[in-house]
Design an enzyme around this catalytic site. Structure first.
Site, PDB file in Angstrom:
ATOM      1  N   HIS A 280     -60.159  31.145  29.342  1.00 27.22           N
ATOM      2  CA  HIS A 280     -59.583  32.491  29.261  1.00 27.22           C
ATOM      3  C   HIS A 280     -59.283  32.848  27.795  1.00 27.22           C
ATOM      4  CE1 HIS A 280     -56.783  35.843  30.298  1.00 27.22           C
ATOM      5  NE2 HIS A 280     -56.165  35.399  29.214  1.00 27.22           N
ATOM      6  N   GLU A 281     -58.659  31.907  27.082  1.00 24.75           N
ATOM      7  CA  GLU A 281     -58.353  32.166  25.668  1.00 24.75           C
ATOM      8  C   GLU A 281     -59.636  32.390  24.864  1.00 24.75           C
ATOM      9  OE1 GLU A 281     -55.300  32.595  24.467  1.00 24.75           O
ATOM     10  OE2 GLU A 281     -54.527  32.271  26.486  1.00 24.75           O
ATOM     11  N   HIS A 284     -60.910  35.854  25.011  1.00 23.40           N
ATOM     12  CA  HIS A 284     -60.329  36.792  24.046  1.00 23.40           C
ATOM     13  C   HIS A 284     -61.108  36.770  22.733  1.00 23.40           C
ATOM     14  CE1 HIS A 284     -56.956  38.194  26.330  1.00 23.40           C
ATOM     15  NE2 HIS A 284     -56.433  36.991  26.489  1.00 23.40           N
ATOM     16  N   GLU A 362     -57.079  41.449  29.244  1.00 23.18           N
ATOM     17  CA  GLU A 362     -56.805  40.264  30.060  1.00 23.18           C
ATOM     18  C   GLU A 362     -57.853  40.120  31.167  1.00 23.18           C
ATOM     19  OE1 GLU A 362     -54.810  37.894  29.266  1.00 23.18           O
ATOM     20  OE2 GLU A 362     -54.110  39.063  27.548  1.00 23.18           O
ATOM     21  N   ASP A 366     -60.327  37.013  31.695  1.00 20.73           N
ATOM     22  CA  ASP A 366     -60.432  36.347  32.999  1.00 20.73           C
ATOM     23  C   ASP A 366     -61.889  36.282  33.445  1.00 20.73           C
ATOM     24  OD1 ASP A 366     -57.756  35.842  33.283  1.00 20.73           O
ATOM     25  OD2 ASP A 366     -57.346  37.473  34.696  1.00 20.73           O
TER      26      ASP A 366
HETATM   27 ZN    ZN Z   1     -54.966  36.403  27.862  1.00 25.01          ZN
END
Ligand code: ZN
Length: 419
Positions: A280-281, A284, A362, A366
C-alpha cells in the site's frame, strides 16, 4: 463601509461559521457513533468482537469531547490575539525591551510561539496523559515527555530562528517581489528539512535498529523488486516508547528507500499482512502522491505569500485584525503572524476538498497493493489496525467528508473485494 470594519466583520462571520460548523460536525459524529455502539456492523460481525467495537466507540466519543473544548479554545485564542489586542500588546511589550528592527521582530515571533505553546499545553497534556492513558495507548512517561519537550525546543530554536530571520529579512529587503524570494527560500528550506529528517532529526527522538527478521526481509525485498524499488535498508523504530498506535513508512528520495516499521506494527501483523501494508505504501510512491502533495502545497504557499505581499501593505489589514501598525515601518513580523492566524479561518470550508483528494489517493494505493499482494492480506491487516487503534467502524458520513484523510474501513474493504 470602511475596509477596517469590513475585515473585522468578515473575520467574526467566518470564525462564527467555523465554530458552529465544527461543533455541529462533532455532534453528528457523536450521535452516529453512539447510535451504532450496541452492535458490530454486519460486515464485520465475524471479525470484530463487540467489546472491541465498543472500545472504539468510547474512544471516539472521548476524543470528540476533547475536540469540542479544543474548537472553542482555539477560537477564543484567535480572538484574543487579534480583535482583543493580544498581538498588539505583545508587540508593545517586546518594543519596551528592544529597539525596533530585525531581531526585535524575531523575538516577537519567538514570544508569540512560546505563548501559543503554553496555551496549548494543558489540553495536549490531558490528551496524552489522561485520554490516551485511559484507553491504554499512552506509553509516554513524564521524563520522556520532558526530554522530548527540551529537545523539541532546542531543535525549534536551531532550525526556526535562522528561518524566521531569513523570512523577515527578505520581507524588509526583498523589494516589491519579496514574497516570491521568500517562497523560493521556503521551498529550499522544506527540501532541506526533508533531506536531513531521516538521518539528523528523527534519530534525536527514536532509535532505529536494523530489521532482524530474515524471512520478513526476504519477503519485503521480493515485493520491492517486483514493484521496481530498491530498499536501502529495513529498520525498526521504537514507536512503542510513546504510544501503542502503529505505522509503517518510507524515508529517502528517489528509487532507493529506507523502510521503517514501528515495532508496534511488527507485533500486530503477520508477515503476509506486513507485506500488504508495505505494498500500500509503495502504491503511494507509484502514483507519485507525495510529490503531488508537495507540489500542491508549494503552489498554495506561493498564492498565500502573494496575498500576504498585498495585504501587508494595507493599513486596514492590521487595524481590521486588531493591531495598530507601526507607521514608521517594521511591521513584517506582525503581518506574518496575523496572516498565519487568520488564513485557516477562511480556508476551513475547503477542508472537504483536500480530505477528498487524500481519500482518493488511499483508494489508489489500496488498488495498487491488491495488484501486488492478495487482497485478503491487506483487508485483514487493515481490520487489525482499525481494531488496535480503536478506530470507529461507524463514523458519520459528513464528518468523514470533512476530516477523514482515509476512507472508512467499510468502504475500503468493499472496494478491495470488488477489485
Ligand atoms: Zn495510505
Amino acid at each position: 463601509m470602511n475596509p477596517t470594519l469590513t475585515l473585522t466583520y468578515l473575520l467574526v462571520g467566518a470564525l462564527l461559521t467555523n465554530v458552529l460548523l465544527k461543533l455541529w460536525l462533532n455532534a453528528r459524529q457523536v450521535r452516529h457513533v453512539a447510535l451504532h455502539r450496541a452492535e458490530v456492523p454486519e460486515t464485520f460481525a465475524t471479525q470484530i468482537s463487540l467489546s472491541d467495537h465498543q472500545k472504539a466507540a468510547d474512544y471516539t466519543l472521548a476524543k470528540a469531547k476533547v475536540s469540542q473544548i479544543d474548537i472553542m479554545l482555539e477560537a477564543a485564542i484567535l480572538v484574543g490575539w487579534t480583535l482583543l489586542g493580544g498581538l498588539s500588546a505583545l508587540n508593545a511589550l517586546v518594543l519596551e525591551f528592544m529597539a525596533p528592527g530585525l531581531w526585535q521582530q524575531v523575538v516577537l515571533v519567538l514570544c508569540f510561539t512560546l505563548v501559543g505553546a503554553l496555551l496549548d499545553l494543558p489540553l495536549s497534556l490531558y490528551q496524552t496523559f489522561v485520554l490516551e492513558q485511559r484507553f491504554g495507548f499512552n506509553k509516554m512517561t513524564w521524563s520522556l515527555w520532558f526530554s522530548d519537550s527540551v529537545k523539541g525546543l532546542l531543535l525549534g530554536l536551531v532550525l526556526g530562528v535562522p528561518l524566521i530571520a531569513m523570512v523577515l529579512w527578505l520581507m524588509q529587503a526583498g523589494g516589491a517581489y519579496w514574497w516570491f524570494w521568500t517562497w523560493c527560500a521556503l521551498v529550499f528550506w522544506q527540501l532541506f528539512l526533508m533531506a536531513i529528517a531521516p538521518n539528523v532529526i528523527m534519530p534525536l527522538f527514536n532509535k532505529f535498529t536494523p530489521l532482524e527478521d530474515e524471512a520478513l526481509k526476504t519477503r519485503v525485498n521480493g515485493l520491492m523488486q517486483r514493484a521496481g524499488f530498491t530498499a536501502k535498508g529495513f529498520f525498526v523504530m521504537d514507536g512503542s516508547k510513546r504510544s501503542a498506535h502503529s505505522n509503517a513508512f518510507f524515508t529517502g528520495f528517489g528509487a532507493s528507500k529506507r523502510v521503517v516499521f514501528f515495532d508496534t506494527l511488527l507485533k500486530q501483523l503477520s508477515s503476509a499482512e506486513m507485506e500488504a501494508v508495505l505494498a500500500h505504501e509503495l502504491g503511494h510512491f507509484k502514483h507519485r502522491h507525495i510529490f503531488k502533495m508537495m507540489l500542491t502545497s508549494f503552489i498554495l504557499s506561493l498564492l498565500g505569500l502573494a496575498l500576504l505581499g498585498f495585504a501587508s501593505q494595507q493599513i486596514w489589514f492590521y487595524t481590521g485584525l486588531g493591531v495598530m501598525p507601526n507607521l514608521l515601518g517594521g511591521n513584517e513580523a506582525v503581518a506574518l503572524l496575523l496572516f498565519m492566524l487568520v488564513v485557516p479561518v477562511f480556508t476551513f470550508l475547503l477542508a472537504p476538498l483536500s480530505s477528498w483528494r487524500s481519500r482518493i489517493q488511499e483508494y489508489e494505493a489500496d488498488a495498487y497493493a491488491v495488484s501486488q499482494t492478495p487482497a485478503k492480506d491487506l483487508s485483514s491487516a487493515l481490520l487489525k489496525l482499525y481494531q488496535d487503534n480503536a478506530s470507529t467502524l461507524t463514523p458519520d458520513p459528513l464528518y468523514v467528508m470533512f476530516y477523514y484523510s482515509h476512507p472508512p474501513a467499510s468502504l475500503r474493504l468493499a472496494r478491495m473485494q470488488n477489485a
